[in-house]
Design an enzyme around this catalytic site. Structure first.
Site, PDB file in Angstrom:
ATOM      1  N   ASP A  94       1.713   5.359  -0.106  1.00  0.00           N
ATOM      2  CA  ASP A  94       1.290   5.971   0.150  1.00  0.00           C
ATOM      3  C   ASP A  94       1.274   7.703  -0.167  1.00  0.00           C
ATOM      4  OD1 ASP A  94       0.353   8.334   2.717  1.00  0.00           O
ATOM      5  OD2 ASP A  94       2.146   7.856   4.322  1.00  0.00           O
TER       6      ASP A  94
ATOM      7  N   LYS B 142       1.139  -1.150  -0.394  1.00  0.00           N
ATOM      8  CA  LYS B 142      -0.042  -0.188   0.477  1.00  0.00           C
ATOM      9  C   LYS B 142       1.144   1.252   0.574  1.00  0.00           C
ATOM     10  CE  LYS B 142      -3.787   2.154   1.703  1.00  0.00           C
ATOM     11  NZ  LYS B 142      -3.396   3.877   1.805  1.00  0.00           N
TER      12      LYS B 142
ATOM     13  N   GLU C   6       2.671   0.981   5.158  1.00  0.00           N
ATOM     14  CA  GLU C   6       1.332   1.302   5.763  1.00  0.00           C
ATOM     15  C   GLU C   6       0.946   0.347   5.876  1.00  0.00           C
ATOM     16  OE1 GLU C   6      -1.599   5.123   3.959  1.00  0.00           O
ATOM     17  OE2 GLU C   6      -0.556   4.212   3.231  1.00  0.00           O
TER      18      GLU C   6
END
Length: 355
Positions: free
Chosen positions: A68, A66, A208
């Site tokens: 950011d 993921k 993250e």
């Protein structure tokens, strides 16, 4: 007795040595049907990941890191490149390196879906650095260091791919943006690992979180559950409703007072006093002082002194570990201001969050 085959009146080739020639082209009948290409859409609503507490199980799920940053869609046409934010705003001029790289891709038309990021020294995407590269909230600077981590292909050379399963879209994307590149557009690679294992490793490395995607799913806007996000650290957008003045802090901002939406109203969810640097604090102070009001926009009974209340127009991106029993953010840290053009939404909390 059978008869021999009749000699054709016109042989296929009158002269075996004569060159072959095609039939003369006839003028097209305007009423005749033809194979149409899919028109390039002006904008496609992004597919959004649904927050889940743990990775899903099953062979149909593919996993990625993921990122950011800022969600972007890159529209590539012969006439030029457009880079749109999640909210549909044109930020082409703010990401010149990504736009230049898009023009060099081996295709005529395409729509790439991805996340613009800036990496730290350890190779992790850092939202604060991305914002600084763009000049902060409302800034007009161009970010030459931003990289687009491309994770989907929605349109290619005249064909709409949104109705095609993810596996096929990813296969085409990998032919355009090969893995391992160091350009301004890079492939967000699928990672061959069990979801639980990958999530644990991601958290150990300070990332993250991870994204899980159904390999068999088509592409549709909104949070339909085909994409899921599992986060090591929670984060969200919270309205700044005031600040605590402090003579010993950067910009005289000791802490920001935050609010979220609950049942249609803003509710106080605590304060944050860490995460912003000196220049960020000065910018925050200047922005907040333009929004001063005499009464708070939320019910407040925290007992802090030297409070300055503001209209809830600024939305801060806040990282936090969990919710306390009385509905406050646990261990919050300031990451930056969300820009209205990036669909800066205020987090909504349910009855289960923090009691």
């Amino acid at each position: 007795m059978t008869k021999p085959p009749r000699k054709p009146s016109q042989p296929l080739l009158r002269d075996a040595d004569a060159p072959l020639r095609s039939q003369p082209r006839r003028r097209r009948d305007p009423d005749q049907s033809q194979l149409l290409l899919d028109p390039m859409p002006a904008r496609i609503d992004p597919c959004l990941a649904l927050l889940k507490p743990r990775p899903p199980k099953g062979r149909q799920w593919a996993f990625e890191v993921k990122w950011d940053g800022y969600r972007l869609a890159v529209y590539i046409e012969p006439k030029g490149v457009r880079i749109l934010t999640r909210g549909g705003h044109d930020w082409t001029d703010r990401f010149p390196a990504i736009a230049a790289q898009a023009k060099r891709l081996p295709l005529s038309t395409a729509i790439l879906d991805g996340e613009a990021v800036v990496f730290d020294e350890l190779g992790r995407s850092d939202f604060g650095r991305l914002q600084q590269s763009l000049g902060g909230k409302g800034g007009k600077r161009t970010s030459w260091e931003s990289v687009l981590m491309a994770f989907d292909l929605l349109y290619l050379d005249g064909h709409d791919l949104t109705g095609t399963e993810l596996t096929a879209r990813r296969h085409l994307l990998e032919g355009i943006v090969p893995p391992g590149g160091e350009e301004a557009i890079r492939l967000s690679e699928e990672i061959e690992a069990d979801g639980d294992t990958l999530f644990r490793i991601a958290c150990e490395h300070g990332l993250e979180g991870i994204i899980a995607k159904d390999r068999n799913s088509t592409y549709r806007g909104g949070r339909g559950g085909e994409w899921q996000k599992i986060k090591c650290i929670q984060s969200g957008g919270f309205a700044i409703v005031g600040y605590q003045r402090s003579s010993s802090a950067f910009g005289n901002v000791g802490a920001l007072l935050l609010a979220a939406r609950k049942e249609g109203q803003l509710v106080y969810v605590g304060s944050v006093g860490t995460g912003f640097k000196a220049n960020q604090a000065l910018e925050l102070r200047a922005a907040m002082d333009k929004l001063k009001v005499t009464a708070p926009a939320v019910k407040y009974s925290g007992g802090r002194k030297n409070l300055i209340w503001t209209r809830p127009k600024l939305v801060a991106e806040i990282e936090y570990r969990a919710w306390t029993h009385d509905g406050k953010l646990r261990h919050p840290s300031y990451k930056g201001l969300r820009d209205e053009q990036d669909n800066a939404a205020i987090s909504r909390i349910a009855d289960g969050d923090g009691g």
